[in-house]
Motif scaffolding. Sequence first.
Motif, short mmCIF file in Angstrom:
data_model
loop_
_atom_site.label_atom_id
_atom_site.label_comp_id
_atom_site.label_asym_id
_atom_site.label_seq_id
_atom_site.Cartn_x
_atom_site.Cartn_y
_atom_site.Cartn_z
N ALA A 9 2.98 -5.92 12.32
CA ALA A 9 4.40 -5.95 12.64
C ALA A 9 5.29 -5.82 11.40
O ALA A 9 6.44 -6.24 11.41
CB ALA A 9 4.76 -7.23 13.40
N GLN A 10 4.77 -5.24 10.33
CA GLN A 10 5.53 -5.11 9.08
C GLN A 10 5.60 -3.65 8.66
O GLN A 10 4.64 -2.91 8.77
CB GLN A 10 4.89 -5.94 7.97
CG GLN A 10 5.64 -5.87 6.64
CD GLN A 10 4.90 -6.55 5.51
OE1 GLN A 10 3.71 -6.87 5.63
NE2 GLN A 10 5.57 -6.78 4.40
N LYS A 11 6.76 -3.25 8.14
CA LYS A 11 6.95 -1.93 7.56
C LYS A 11 7.62 -2.09 6.21
O LYS A 11 8.31 -3.09 5.97
CB LYS A 11 7.83 -1.05 8.46
CG LYS A 11 7.31 -0.83 9.87
CD LYS A 11 8.28 0.02 10.67
CE LYS A 11 7.83 0.17 12.12
NZ LYS A 11 7.92 -1.10 12.87
N THR A 12 7.44 -1.12 5.34
CA THR A 12 8.10 -1.18 4.03
C THR A 12 8.26 0.23 3.48
O THR A 12 7.52 1.14 3.85
CB THR A 12 7.29 -2.05 3.03
OG1 THR A 12 8.09 -2.27 1.88
CG2 THR A 12 5.99 -1.37 2.61
N THR A 13 9.24 0.39 2.60
CA THR A 13 9.48 1.67 1.92
C THR A 13 9.45 1.43 0.42
O THR A 13 10.07 0.50 -0.08
CB THR A 13 10.83 2.28 2.32
OG1 THR A 13 10.82 2.55 3.74
CG2 THR A 13 11.08 3.59 1.59
N ILE A 14 8.72 2.27 -0.31
CA ILE A 14 8.62 2.13 -1.76
C ILE A 14 8.98 3.46 -2.42
O ILE A 14 8.96 4.51 -1.78
CB ILE A 14 7.20 1.71 -2.21
CG1 ILE A 14 6.18 2.81 -1.83
CG2 ILE A 14 6.80 0.39 -1.59
CD1 ILE A 14 4.82 2.62 -2.45
N SER A 29 9.73 10.13 -5.58
CA SER A 29 9.27 10.36 -4.21
C SER A 29 9.28 9.02 -3.48
O SER A 29 9.11 7.96 -4.11
CB SER A 29 7.85 10.94 -4.20
OG SER A 29 7.80 12.20 -4.82
N SER A 30 9.46 9.04 -2.17
CA SER A 30 9.47 7.79 -1.42
C SER A 30 8.39 7.81 -0.34
O SER A 30 8.04 8.86 0.19
CB SER A 30 10.84 7.54 -0.78
OG SER A 30 11.11 8.49 0.23
N VAL A 31 7.88 6.62 -0.03
CA VAL A 31 6.86 6.46 0.99
C VAL A 31 7.24 5.29 1.89
O VAL A 31 7.53 4.20 1.40
CB VAL A 31 5.47 6.17 0.38
CG1 VAL A 31 4.41 6.12 1.49
CG2 VAL A 31 5.10 7.21 -0.65
N SER A 32 7.25 5.53 3.20
CA SER A 32 7.45 4.46 4.18
C SER A 32 6.12 4.16 4.83
O SER A 32 5.47 5.05 5.38
CB SER A 32 8.47 4.89 5.25
OG SER A 32 9.74 5.13 4.66
#
Length: 303
Positions: A108-113, A119-122
């Motif tokens: 139940a967790q999401k994150t974006t780095i 560049s970005s990753v979700s």
Amino acid sequence: MNRENLISKWLDNNLNDQELEAFKNLEDYDDLITLSESVQAFKADDYNTSKELENVLSKLTPIGVEDKKQHPRHWLKPLMRVAAILAVCFSLYYYTTTIDTTITTEFAQKTTIELPDASSVSLNAKSFLTFNKKDWKQEREVELNGEAFFKVAKGSSFKVITKSGTVTVYGTQFNVKQRDNYFEVICYEGLVGVTHNAHETKLKPGDSFLIIDGKTIAKEKENRTNPSWLNNTSTFKSLPYKTVIAEFERQYNVDITLINIDSDQLFTGGFAHDNIDVAIKSITLPLHVTYSKSNHTIILKRE
């Protein structure tokens, strides 16, 4: 001022404002700061140089006066202490500059780095991503287990390595999902190359590459501009019901048991990630399935 002089003046706490800004712009600035912080835990005991020198001189005996074996050279101890500290420093520096960075999400967790090149990753729920910051300029490469949406900055070749295959990117936006017996890549912008079993497939915007249980599955053109899970919704088009159940478990941290239900039957629909009661109805009513819920366990049953 060159790099070595900047570092030397930094170690002496002797940088002016202009030099401090130049030091912060060094490529390995973060590594140097990490090393400095780590070394604080390995400081030697307070050491009085004059006193120790007097002690050493008073205990030195000219060769031939007494058997030198009877007088150990006490000056070796402080020297060995310094050598040990230097060894630890070099070890810490090597460790902090070569270790991989790993990002993990739970149920139940999401994150974006943001990656080193902007560049970005979700990351979707129950996923992890690994990359090496030190080698990034020479090799833009990440390892993925789970699901992630990438926005890749232009530059050298960018690779996403999974257990099921490698995705090679040429500056684009795309989604990669690698789960048990499930491997899917969707291109939303640019061009993507997917290598599976030594064969590369090129994907243009809207194209998909999907393998379930080792079989290639044809999919319709993707019309969305990004994956639905970024908006807290999971959607499915003619996918096995077991895929839906597995995603539901990840998003709500529950265990689901199926009774008299074919887990390979195809399902089209979706569920939201913010209301479990509404979500469970979304995946059961279309199939005329009943359910019961207790704590973290849900039982789906077909009479």
